[in-house]
Design an enzyme around this catalytic site. Structure first.
Site, short mmCIF file in Angstrom:
data_model
loop_
_atom_site.label_atom_id
_atom_site.label_comp_id
_atom_site.label_asym_id
_atom_site.label_seq_id
_atom_site.Cartn_x
_atom_site.Cartn_y
_atom_site.Cartn_z
N LYS A 1 3.20 -13.64 -3.56
CA LYS A 1 2.31 -13.08 -4.59
C LYS A 1 2.29 -11.56 -4.52
CE LYS A 1 -1.58 -13.71 -1.47
NZ LYS A 1 -2.58 -14.67 -1.01
N TYR B 1 -8.03 19.81 -0.36
CA TYR B 1 -9.27 19.76 -1.13
C TYR B 1 -10.49 19.68 -0.22
CZ TYR B 1 -6.38 18.94 -5.24
OH TYR B 1 -5.46 19.05 -6.24
C1 LIG Z 1 -2.22 -15.12 0.32
C2 LIG Z 1 -2.27 -16.53 0.72
C3 LIG Z 1 -1.56 -16.97 1.85
C4 LIG Z 1 -0.81 -16.05 2.77
O1 LIG Z 1 -1.71 -15.37 3.60
P1 LIG Z 1 -1.21 -14.37 4.77
O2 LIG Z 1 -2.44 -14.07 5.51
O3 LIG Z 1 -0.65 -13.18 4.09
O4 LIG Z 1 -0.20 -15.10 5.56
C5 LIG Z 1 -1.57 -18.33 2.11
N1 LIG Z 1 -2.25 -19.19 1.32
C6 LIG Z 1 -2.95 -18.79 0.24
C7 LIG Z 1 -3.67 -19.79 -0.57
C8 LIG Z 1 -3.00 -17.44 -0.09
O5 LIG Z 1 -3.70 -17.05 -1.14
#
Ligand SMILES: *Cc1c(COP(=O)(O)O)cnc(C)c1O
Length: 400
Positions: free
Chosen positions: A63, A294
């Site tokens: 994702k 800044y």
């Molecule tokens: C993002 C996600 C993962 C992966 O999680 P990590 O901590 O990055 O390994 C697994 N399962 C679901 C449902 C997620 O949303």
């Protein structure tokens, strides 16, 4: 590996350049100021670690553009692993991400990690992506969608997973609801309920709670009859690395595939995939009493060699970083940040590096300075820093 100084030819030859060269222009196209080197050999290494740490199959979580690493490239690399079996599923957040994978011809099954909106379901059914179902309503809707998609013919069942809320509070059937509704779900003729999953909210923080979740998930799956589910999954990276379950057989690592462990003691097994880099654009000597950046929070106590570097929060280098804690790597040496991060540039103290020149390569994070370290200094998490790298940063792939 990449040569340390790129000519335009090298960039043209192997890499994507965001600027289209204009043949009528007398000026060479400059390489980007900030880039992310993405080492696919390291990705393969981490995948190997993930797939050997437990017995079972892998759903690679891709994702958010593969955590900022580039959705298409990472999916292609994982579909063509020379030494390990490919993942069974690629997990994405949205139909848009799923479509991007379909458009480049990815054959691995695509799993949608969260609940779907009604208007997305026609495409999901038509393209046979795998949804995770959180409620009876959603299941009924998918069942109808399959029937209408195949009107006239006898419909091919759509494989779906059920998702259970064992403590995340983001989606899924509550365990007692699922026990009550399973018979109704079983009667939906056009769905093949091939999997069941749940998610861990604090596998890297709360061992006691996480252990309880594993027990609850195992008990629920046993009560429903574990044989009915071909895929049973609960673990993200932290869950995969440090918990055992007798009933799960599919793992959903994300962060660890990119070489970052959510739990420190496993970091040595992994190799960071992404290095965020830039170049020194200017080196100057500034006198004691001169302010930097800044707000003038930083005022030099003594004469200092100050290097300006072409990266800032507009590239995703966190603005929250504090000059007292953060450093960057130049010529293998840590040089402390001076003053606030600006949109396109930062300043660092290179007084201990007399040979530092304009054009020197800088590592903001990567193999030497972990993104976890930077995230902690910015009071955030490595997931957020990686996904916060902006499109202006050119992604460069090595060891394809
Ligand atoms: C993002 C996600 C993962 C992966 O999680 P990590 O901590 O990055 O390994 C697994 N399962 C679901 C449902 C997620 O949303």
């Amino acid at each position: 590996m990449l040569p340390s100084h790129f000519g335009v030819g090298v960039w043209n030859n192997r890499l994507y350049i965001p600027v289209v060269p204009d043949p009528t222009s007398p000026f060479p196209v400059s390489p980007p100021r900030a880039w992310a080197e993405i080492n696919l050999a390291h990705l393969r290494h981490n995948y190997h670690v993930a797939s050997h740490h437990q017995h079972g199959d892998i759903m690679a979580v891709l994702k958010a553009g593969a955590y900022g690493h580039g959705l298409e490239k990472i999916a292609t690399a994982l579909e063509n692993l020379p030494d390990d079996p490919a993942p069974i599923f690629l997990g994405v957040a949205s139909v848009i991400e799923a479509r991007r994978l379909a458009e480049i011809g990815i054959q691995t099954r695509i799993y949608l990690l969260g609940p779907t909106c009604p208007f997305e379901r026609e495409e999901i059914v038509a393209r046979r992506w795998t949804p995770c179902i959180s409620s009876l309503d959603e299941a009924v809707s998918f069942n109808q969608q399959v029937a209408s998609h195949h009107s006239g013919e006898s419909p091919q069942k759509l494989p779906v997973h059920l998702t259970v809320d064992t403590g995340m509070g983001r989606g899924g059937f509550l365990p007692h609801e699922l026990l009550r509704e399973i018979d109704t779900l079983d009667q939906l003729d056009h769905l093949d309920i091939e999997g069941i999953g749940s998610h861990l909210p604090s596998a890297d923080e709360d061992e006691h709670f996480t252990q309880k979740q594993f027990e609850q998930f195992d008990a629920l799956v046993t009560a429903l009859g574990s044989d009915r589910f071909q895929f049973r999954h609960l673990a993200n990276s932290a869950g995969l690395l440090s918990y055992q379950s007798h009933c799960t057989n599919l793992y959903r690592p994300g962060l660890m595939l990119y070489g970052i462990s959510p739990i420190k003691k496993f970091q040595h097994k992994l190799k960071p995939v992404l290095s965020l880099k830039s170049k020194v654009s200017l080196v100057r000597t500034l006198p004691a009493g001169h302010g930097i950046s800044y707000g003038r929070d930083t005022v030099l106590k003594k004469e200092t060699q100050v290097a300006t570097i072409g990266i800032g929060y507009g590239d995703g280098y966190p603005r929250a970083l504090s000059p007292d804690q953060t450093s960057v790597l130049i010529q293998g040496k840590r040089c402390p940040l001076l003053g606030r991060v600006t949109m396109d540039q930062i300043m660092v103290d290179v007084s201990t590096l007399p040979s530092c020149h304009s054009g020197d390569e800088v590592e903001l994070f990567g193999s030497h300075i972990l993104v976890s370290e930077i995230a902690q200094q910015a009071n955030t998490i490595p997931w957020a820093v990686l996904t916060g790298i902006t499109p202006r940063v050119t992604r460069i792939y090595c060891n394809e």
